[in-house]
Design a protein around this motif. Structure first.
Motif, PDB file in Angstrom:
ATOM      1  N   THR A  16       0.831  -1.203   0.000  1.00 41.24           N
ATOM      2  CA  THR A  16       0.000   0.000   0.000  1.00 41.24           C
ATOM      3  C   THR A  16       0.867   1.255   0.000  1.00 41.24           C
ATOM      4  OG1 THR A  16      -1.705  -1.184   1.233  1.00 41.24           O
ATOM      5  CG2 THR A  16      -1.830   1.227   1.223  1.00 41.24           C
ATOM      6  N   ALA A  17       0.514   2.205  -0.850  1.00 43.39           N
ATOM      7  CA  ALA A  17       1.204   3.492  -0.846  1.00 43.39           C
ATOM      8  C   ALA A  17       0.699   4.336   0.319  1.00 43.39           C
ATOM      9  CB  ALA A  17       0.965   4.222  -2.167  1.00 43.39           C
ATOM     10  N   ILE A  77      20.964   1.089  -2.056  1.00 45.00           N
ATOM     11  CA  ILE A  77      19.537   1.295  -2.303  1.00 45.00           C
ATOM     12  C   ILE A  77      19.072   0.227  -3.285  1.00 45.00           C
ATOM     13  CG2 ILE A  77      17.773   2.877  -3.151  1.00 45.00           C
ATOM     14  CD1 ILE A  77      19.608   5.192  -2.377  1.00 45.00           C
ATOM     15  N   VAL A  78      18.265  -0.696  -2.807  1.00 44.96           N
ATOM     16  CA  VAL A  78      17.832  -1.843  -3.611  1.00 44.96           C
ATOM     17  C   VAL A  78      16.671  -1.464  -4.521  1.00 44.96           C
ATOM     18  CG1 VAL A  78      17.038  -4.237  -3.515  1.00 44.96           C
ATOM     19  CG2 VAL A  78      18.586  -3.372  -1.763  1.00 44.96           C
ATOM     20  N   SER A  79      15.753  -0.644  -4.017  1.00 44.18           N
ATOM     21  CA  SER A  79      14.602  -0.221  -4.822  1.00 44.18           C
ATOM     22  C   SER A  79      14.021   1.047  -4.220  1.00 44.18           C
ATOM     23  CB  SER A  79      13.520  -1.312  -4.869  1.00 44.18           C
ATOM     24  OG  SER A  79      12.897  -1.464  -3.593  1.00 44.18           O
ATOM     25  N   ALA A  80      13.205   1.731  -5.017  1.00 46.44           N
ATOM     26  CA  ALA A  80      12.518   2.932  -4.542  1.00 46.44           C
ATOM     27  C   ALA A  80      11.212   3.072  -5.307  1.00 46.44           C
ATOM     28  CB  ALA A  80      13.384   4.172  -4.734  1.00 46.44           C
ATOM     29  N   GLY A  81      10.207   3.616  -4.636  1.00 43.68           N
ATOM     30  CA  GLY A  81       8.918   3.813  -5.288  1.00 43.68           C
ATOM     31  C   GLY A  81       7.828   4.014  -4.265  1.00 43.68           C
ATOM     32  N   ALA A  82       6.637   4.266  -4.749  1.00 43.57           N
ATOM     33  CA  ALA A  82       5.506   4.479  -3.854  1.00 43.57           C
ATOM     34  C   ALA A  82       5.090   3.199  -3.147  1.00 43.57           C
ATOM     35  CB  ALA A  82       4.322   5.050  -4.640  1.00 43.57           C
ATOM     36  N   ARG A  83       5.266   2.037  -3.820  1.00 43.48           N
ATOM     37  CA  ARG A  83       4.701   0.807  -3.270  1.00 43.48           C
ATOM     38  C   ARG A  83       5.661  -0.364  -3.187  1.00 43.48           C
ATOM     39  NH1 ARG A  83       0.384  -1.162  -6.552  1.00 43.48           N
ATOM     40  NH2 ARG A  83      -0.336  -2.220  -4.682  1.00 43.48           N
ATOM     41  N   ILE A  84       6.741  -0.342  -3.954  1.00 42.31           N
ATOM     42  CA  ILE A  84       7.613  -1.512  -4.032  1.00 42.31           C
ATOM     43  C   ILE A  84       8.486  -1.658  -2.796  1.00 42.31           C
ATOM     44  CG2 ILE A  84       9.437  -0.257  -5.248  1.00 42.31           C
ATOM     45  CD1 ILE A  84      10.019  -2.808  -6.823  1.00 42.31           C
ATOM     46  N   GLU A  85       8.644  -2.904  -2.341  1.00 44.87           N
ATOM     47  CA  GLU A  85       9.684  -3.300  -1.408  1.00 44.87           C
ATOM     48  C   GLU A  85      10.388  -4.491  -2.034  1.00 44.87           C
ATOM     49  OE1 GLU A  85       8.439  -3.946   2.617  1.00 44.87           O
ATOM     50  OE2 GLU A  85       7.087  -2.217   2.619  1.00 44.87           O
TER      51      GLU A  85
END
Length: 265
Positions: A16-17, A77-85
């Motif tokens: 969830t964002a 930093i493995v990932s970035a975004g509103a919802r991604i883990e």
């Protein structure tokens, strides 16, 4: 299915964002105290094994990246975004899944991968998924023959790469295409002409995921589609435990054809 990849595994979950925020998944070396780092940076970190998720206002992402690069350069930093883990590591899939608590996670969609290294070292950096853009990730079965030339060209376009892995180049290529305004479907269609080699790609975005096989389609793939879900696997046996699989429409993605699904808003 660890016989298909015994050395490393990983997964991306789209949860969830939280308003106008960005989540950064970080991989933290053993010699860095995650709690002390979070306190020093003025953020809250949710720790999972050697990974941690930090959520910041979207307009503060750049400052946090700069602070990490300056003060904690060993933190990845493995990932970035509103919802991604995104979590990945060396080891068998069940061990990696348990290490990061996958059974307790929830979201609209997820992408997982188990790897057998063929062209690069067995490291966490080399494990899939690869994420090179906001809420984007890619997993790959196959081998690209022109990844070195593509990597050089993409670096000139401003993309950064952490490994010599050909799959990371594929992820970066799609990110570059989408930065130019292409949709994921358009980027995948362009990939058929620009990427040499053999591949089955599964690509995640904030709202869904796409699938593409090379024009020869020498790597296995199977899809299951119902009114409730769409699922992908390298083999049918991976899909057998899914609810309602007996009534699902089962098919192999056609060579060179782009498939894409988005969840309801």
């Amino acid at each position: 299915m660890s016989d298909r990849g015994p050395d490393s595994a990983g997964f991306a979950v789209y949860g969830t964002a939280a308003g106008d925020t960005t989540k950064l998944t970080l991989r933290i070396p053993e010699d860095v105290d995650a709690s002390a780092m979070a306190a020093a940076l003025g953020v809250t970190a949710v720790r999972r094994g050697d990974h941690a998720v930090v959520t910041v206002p979207r307009d503060a992402e750049g400052a946090l990246r700069q602070a990490l690069a300056t003060r904690y350069p060993a933190v990845n930093i493995v990932s970035a975004g509103a919802r991604i883990e995104l979590y990945k590591g060396v080891g068998l899939p069940d061990a990696v899944s348990s290490r990061y608590g996958l059974p307790g996670m929830a979201g609209t969609h997820a992408i997982g991968h188990t790897r057998m290294a063929t062209e690069s070292a067995v490291t966490t950096h080399g494990a899939h998924p690869f994420s090179t853009g906001p809420d984007q990730c890619l997993v790959h079965n196959g081998s690209l023959s022109n990844h070195n030339a593509l990597r050089r060209n993409l670096r000139r376009e401003g993309l950064e790469f952490e490994t010599e892995n050909d799959s990371e180049v594929a992820a970066g290529y799609l990110t570059w295409r989408m930065r130019q305004g292409a949709s994921l479907g358009e980027a995948l269609e362009a990939a058929v002409g620009d990427l040499d080699g053999f591949y089955t790609f599964v690509v995640g975005t904030e709202r869904g995921f796409g699938v593409l096989r090379d024009p020869i389609a020498c790597k296995p793939a199977v899809m299951a589609e119902t009114e409730d879900y769409v699922a992908f696997g390298s083999e049918y046996r991976a899909l057998v435990p899914l609810p309602g699989i007996e009534q699902a429409r089962l098919f192999e993605p056609a060579p060179g054809q782009v498939y894409f699904w988005e969840h309801a808003a």
